[in-house]
Design an enzyme around this catalytic site. Structure first.
Site, short mmCIF file in Angstrom:
data_model
loop_
_atom_site.label_atom_id
_atom_site.label_comp_id
_atom_site.label_asym_id
_atom_site.label_seq_id
_atom_site.Cartn_x
_atom_site.Cartn_y
_atom_site.Cartn_z
N GLY A 179 5.66 11.37 -16.86
CA GLY A 179 5.25 10.44 -15.81
C GLY A 179 6.38 10.09 -14.84
CB THR A 198 -0.94 0.01 1.23
OG1 THR A 198 -0.15 0.05 2.42
CG2 THR A 198 -1.83 -1.23 1.26
N GLY A 202 14.40 0.18 -5.02
CA GLY A 202 13.68 -0.62 -6.01
C GLY A 202 14.33 -1.96 -6.26
CE LYS A 248 13.19 4.92 -2.08
NZ LYS A 248 13.24 5.57 -3.40
CD GLU A 263 3.66 10.30 -7.15
OE1 GLU A 263 2.59 10.64 -6.62
OE2 GLU A 263 4.40 9.41 -6.72
#
Lengths: 328, 225
Positions: A193, A83, A141, A211, A196
């Site tokens: 893109g 989420t 990532g 992070k 945001e």
């Protein structure tokens, strides 16, 4: 492993899509308002149909006709928490993880909130659970930052630093390359893109700081003989400044001198700092565009650099599924 | 160092040797720059120049800071001569003041390495403030960026304040003010810091930036080989 995936954004959907390739089965998927839980009947295996989930989410905005609570109660081995990251109490992500741990199930996080803001609370829950938590996808990532630090052992890592936000890096790279100002490049990034509509989280350094806070927790708790002695970090402990006001002229002056500016995050077991920093233009840390890099300073193994894609659905899902593999 | 004007909006200001202490184009500095080189060449002519070099006299420059009172210069020269230094030149910058309001003096002399150390020690024992001895002072170089209202907040005062910090000297400044002096501008500063004092120098700049609401982009020091 049987997985329940909570969160049906780019990462959650990619996990659902790719799980079978990694030999896992998705038994439940939930977003904020709906869920689908496999009933074990029909001609398929017990798992949910990934294509049907994605189709329903795209067409009707829901993943299925069940209640999200049903997904949390489903018969899974590991909960994938994907989420959106929330700060402070890190809800509802934290409660999802707690539910899994209280049921002695594992939790794999792509959501930074619980590990950045409530690491100590998670540690307490782990003490009373047979489940484990993993959170490789929260840092860099696709880059295996957390597991590399764990492999080296946190006690033998003196610092972790790097470029940990692709949006900010894209903007700084374009500003330097094209001689454009921040506002111009931000608009371009939004069109592509890469940024945001509200880019604050990225350009103000918050995302990179979370992070680094997670890495600081890994270093601090991993190096402590007794976890009770370890220092817990949250976003409040981070010294953060972003790139919003960096003028194009500053990047030009840097370039004249063979340097450039990157938003660099640094974590040790004692400090967390995120700020625009001068680095050599062709140096290791001056990665381009949306690339990320993690640099690990070790006591016996020198310096390690790992660069790669720091965001994206399949990229982040690969880190999630790598964590699931480590739990087997 | 690129003291060039790359863009129309760039104005470069080059500063050397701690800003105010510019070596004037006088004969003294010419003599100093020329003579030692020749003498150094002379040393190398000896057959086993390599092994010989460590004990051979070589030229040293010390920068002293003297109170503006009679007799101070002479008092500062005694420890040099008395400890085996061969005086070559003295550059007494009466027109300039150090950040502490004293007179900077550069003294060149010949001495062996051992004697040089003894001389510096003797100067300090005599209470003479040695600002720079040989290459000791500025062993580390660090480049930073500052941006914000640099001009409105008095850039020259900012530079003086950095100079006043004992850890560093401003070696070079490049300024870019693309929107004119009223708007936000950027500067690249090259600082020379004493060995091991880069962090102290950066701390001083951080404090200054904080106070003047300027943004500072620090280098990632000690990371890139």
């Amino acid at each position: 492993m049987r997985l329940a995936v909570v969160g049906a954004g780019a990462v959650g959907r990619s996990v659902v899509d790719l799980a079978s390739e990694y030999g896992h089965e998705v038994v439940a998927v939930a977003d904020s308002s709906s869920a689908v839980v496999a009933d074990g009947k029909g001609d398929r295996d017990a798992g949910v149909d990934p294509d049907a989930v994605v189709a329903r989410k795209t067409e009707r905005g829901i993943v299925g006709d069940d209640d999200p609570a049903d997904a949390l109660a489903a018969d899974y081995d590991a909960l994938v928490e994907a989420t959106p990251t929330t700060l402070g109490d890190a809800e509802p992500g934290f409660s999802h993880v707690r539910t899994a741990l209280e049921r002695d199930r594992h939790a794999v996080l792509a959501n930074k909130g619980p590990v950045a803001e409530r690491f100590g609370d998670l540690r307490s829950l782990l003490n009373d659970s047979d489940g484990e938590i993993r959170f490789e996808a929260t840092v860099g990532g696709a880059i295996p930052a957390v597991s590399t630090v764990e492999d080296i052992e946190p006690g033998h890592v003196t610092a972790v630093r790097g470029v940990l936000n692709g949006t900010a890096n894209f903007i700084l790279t374009r500003m330097a390359a094209e001689g454009l100002d921040y506002d111009h490049v931000l608009a371009e990034a939004q069109d592509l893109g890469v940024a945001e509509a509200d880019p604050s989280f990225d350009v103000d350094g918050t995302d990179a700081a979370l992070k680094c806070v997670i890495l600081a927790n890994v270093l601090s708790f991993g190096a402590a003989d007794d976890p009770a002695d370890a220092r817990e970090f949250t976003l409040d402990d981070a010294d953060v400044s972003g790139i919003r006001d960096v003028p194009g002229s500053a990047l030009r002056l840097a370039a004249e001198d063979g340097r450039t500016v990157r938003l660099i995050g640094e974590a040790t077991g004692e400090t967390v700092r995120v700020a625009p920093r001068l680095v050599p233009e062709n140096g290791t840390l001056a990665v381009s565009g949306t690339q990320n890099i993690v640099q690990i300073e070790t006591t016996h193994a020198g310096r390690l650099n790992i660069s790669g894609r720091g965001a994206g659905g399949p990229e982040t899902a690969s880190a999630v599924l790598g964590d699931v593999g480590r739990l087997e | 160092m690129p003291d060039r004007t790359a863009d129309g909006d760039l104005r470069n200001v080059a500063r050397r040797d701690g800003g105010g202490f510019r070596r004037g184009g006088g004969g003294v500095s010419d003599a100093r720059d020329g003579v030692p080189e020749e003498e150094a060449d002379g040393e190398d002519v000896t057959p086993d120049g390599g092994g010989h070099a460590s004990t051979a006299p070589s030229t040293h420059t010390v920068r002293l800071e003297l109170a503006d009172e009679p007799g101070q210069l002479l008092a500062a020269l005694h420890p040099i001569a008395d400890n085996g230094g061969n005086l070559l030149s003295i550059y007494h910058e009466r027109g300039n003041k150090t950040p502490r309001g004293r007179i900077p003096v550069e003294v060149d002399f010949e001495a062996t390495p051992e004697r040089f150390e003894g001389i510096v020690e003797a100067l300090r024992t005599e209470g003479v403030n040695v600002m720079q001895a040989g290459t000791e002072r500025y062993a580390e170089e660090v480049t930073i960026l500052l941006f914000g209202h640099l001009i409105d907040t008095d850039l020259s005062d900012s530079l003086s304040r950095i100079e006043a910090c004992e850890s560093a000297s401003v070696a070079d400044v490049s300024l870019a003010a693309p929107q004119g002096t009223e708007e936000s501008s950027s500067a690249r500063l090259r600082l020379e810091a004493r060995a091991g004092e880069t962090e102290a120098a950066l701390a001083a700049v951080r404090e200054l930036a904080d106070e003047k609401k300027l943004r500072l982009v620090e280098p990632l020091t000690g990371v890139e080989a």
